[in-house]
Design a protein around this motif. Structure first.
Motif, PDB file in Angstrom:
ATOM      1  N   CYS A  72       0.851  -1.200   0.000  1.00  0.00           N
ATOM      2  CA  CYS A  72       0.000   0.000   0.000  1.00  0.00           C
ATOM      3  C   CYS A  72       0.884   1.247   0.000  1.00  0.00           C
ATOM      4  O   CYS A  72       1.445   1.626   1.031  1.00  0.00           O
ATOM      5  N   LYS A  73       1.018   1.868  -1.152  1.00  0.00           N
ATOM      6  CA  LYS A  73       1.907   3.011  -1.308  1.00  0.00           C
ATOM      7  C   LYS A  73       1.559   4.141  -0.347  1.00  0.00           C
ATOM      8  O   LYS A  73       2.443   4.731   0.268  1.00  0.00           O
ATOM      9  N   ASP A  74       0.268   4.451  -0.192  1.00  0.00           N
ATOM     10  CA  ASP A  74      -0.114   5.559   0.688  1.00  0.00           C
ATOM     11  C   ASP A  74       0.276   5.290   2.138  1.00  0.00           C
ATOM     12  O   ASP A  74       0.753   6.180   2.834  1.00  0.00           O
ATOM     13  N   GLU A  75       0.140   4.049   2.594  1.00  0.00           N
ATOM     14  CA  GLU A  75       0.519   3.730   3.971  1.00  0.00           C
ATOM     15  C   GLU A  75       2.031   3.772   4.157  1.00  0.00           C
ATOM     16  O   GLU A  75       2.514   4.260   5.171  1.00  0.00           O
ATOM     17  N   ASN A  76       2.761   3.257   3.191  1.00  0.00           N
ATOM     18  CA  ASN A  76       4.224   3.297   3.283  1.00  0.00           C
ATOM     19  C   ASN A  76       4.737   4.731   3.313  1.00  0.00           C
ATOM     20  O   ASN A  76       5.611   5.076   4.105  1.00  0.00           O
ATOM     21  N   GLU A  77       4.179   5.577   2.453  1.00  0.00           N
ATOM     22  CA  GLU A  77       4.589   6.984   2.430  1.00  0.00           C
ATOM     23  C   GLU A  77       4.201   7.688   3.724  1.00  0.00           C
ATOM     24  O   GLU A  77       4.969   8.461   4.283  1.00  0.00           O
ATOM     25  N   PHE A  78       2.997   7.409   4.208  1.00  0.00           N
ATOM     26  CA  PHE A  78       2.557   8.033   5.455  1.00  0.00           C
ATOM     27  C   PHE A  78       3.458   7.606   6.606  1.00  0.00           C
ATOM     28  O   PHE A  78       3.866   8.426   7.423  1.00  0.00           O
ATOM     29  N   ARG A  79       3.779   6.331   6.666  1.00  0.00           N
ATOM     30  CA  ARG A  79       4.641   5.812   7.735  1.00  0.00           C
ATOM     31  C   ARG A  79       5.999   6.511   7.720  1.00  0.00           C
ATOM     32  O   ARG A  79       6.522   6.903   8.760  1.00  0.00           O
ATOM     33  N   LYS A  80       6.563   6.673   6.522  1.00  0.00           N
ATOM     34  CA  LYS A  80       7.868   7.336   6.402  1.00  0.00           C
ATOM     35  C   LYS A  80       7.811   8.792   6.837  1.00  0.00           C
ATOM     36  O   LYS A  80       8.778   9.323   7.372  1.00  0.00           O
ATOM     37  N   GLN A  81       6.688   9.445   6.593  1.00  0.00           N
ATOM     38  CA  GLN A  81       6.543  10.869   6.894  1.00  0.00           C
ATOM     39  C   GLN A  81       5.821  11.143   8.213  1.00  0.00           C
ATOM     40  O   GLN A  81       5.563  12.295   8.544  1.00  0.00           O
ATOM     41  N   SER A  82       5.498  10.103   8.950  1.00  0.00           N
ATOM     42  CA  SER A  82       4.689  10.284  10.160  1.00  0.00           C
ATOM     43  C   SER A  82       5.322  11.226  11.177  1.00  0.00           C
ATOM     44  O   SER A  82       4.625  11.911  11.913  1.00  0.00           O
ATOM     45  N   ILE A  83       6.635  11.291  11.198  1.00  0.00           N
ATOM     46  CA  ILE A  83       7.317  12.172  12.144  1.00  0.00           C
ATOM     47  C   ILE A  83       7.006  13.637  11.845  1.00  0.00           C
ATOM     48  O   ILE A  83       7.064  14.493  12.733  1.00  0.00           O
ATOM     49  N   ASN A  84       6.630  13.942  10.613  1.00  0.00           N
ATOM     50  CA  ASN A  84       6.306  15.306  10.206  1.00  0.00           C
ATOM     51  C   ASN A  84       4.814  15.594  10.249  1.00  0.00           C
ATOM     52  O   ASN A  84       4.386  16.678   9.858  1.00  0.00           O
ATOM     53  N   LYS A  85       4.022  14.650  10.719  1.00  0.00           N
ATOM     54  CA  LYS A  85       2.570  14.804  10.774  1.00  0.00           C
ATOM     55  C   LYS A  85       2.151  15.232  12.169  1.00  0.00           C
ATOM     56  O   LYS A  85       2.800  14.918  13.163  1.00  0.00           O
ATOM     57  N   THR A  86       1.037  15.937  12.217  1.00  0.00           N
ATOM     58  CA  THR A  86       0.477  16.301  13.514  1.00  0.00           C
ATOM     59  C   THR A  86      -0.257  15.098  14.095  1.00  0.00           C
ATOM     60  O   THR A  86      -0.593  14.145  13.382  1.00  0.00           O
TER      61      THR A  86
END
Length: 84
Positions: free
Chosen positions: A11-25
């Motif tokens: 799941c591309k969206d989940e992989n990308e979100f996981r990688k960027q989660s540190i920058n998410k609120t």
């Protein structure tokens, strides 16, 4: 382990979100997992390795202070949060 004891490796969206989660609120993370009906979010030692201890501690603190996540288990290598 990342979202509710399940990781969608393709799941591309989940992989990308996981990688960027540190920058998410906290709100963005909550919205993401809630939309997918995940019941738990897990932060484990690999998160520290990727993002550092201070950043990981900050996100844990933000989760605890929010009404979106409730810590249900913690030891030296993992923190498990129930999604509210």
């Amino acid at each position: 382990i990342a979202f509710d004891k399940y990781t969608c490796a393709w799941c591309k969206d989940e992989n990308e979100f996981r990688k960027q989660s540190i920058n998410k609120t906290t709100e963005e993370i909550y919205s993401f997992v809630k939309q997918r009906e995940y019941g738990y979010v897990v932060l484990e030692g690999q998160y520290v390795k990727l993002h550092g201890l201070n950043a990981t501690n900050n996100i844990i603190k933000e989760f605890i202070e929010s009404s979106y996540f409730v810590p249900v288990y913690q030891n030296l290598g993992i923190v498990i949060f129930k999604v509210s």
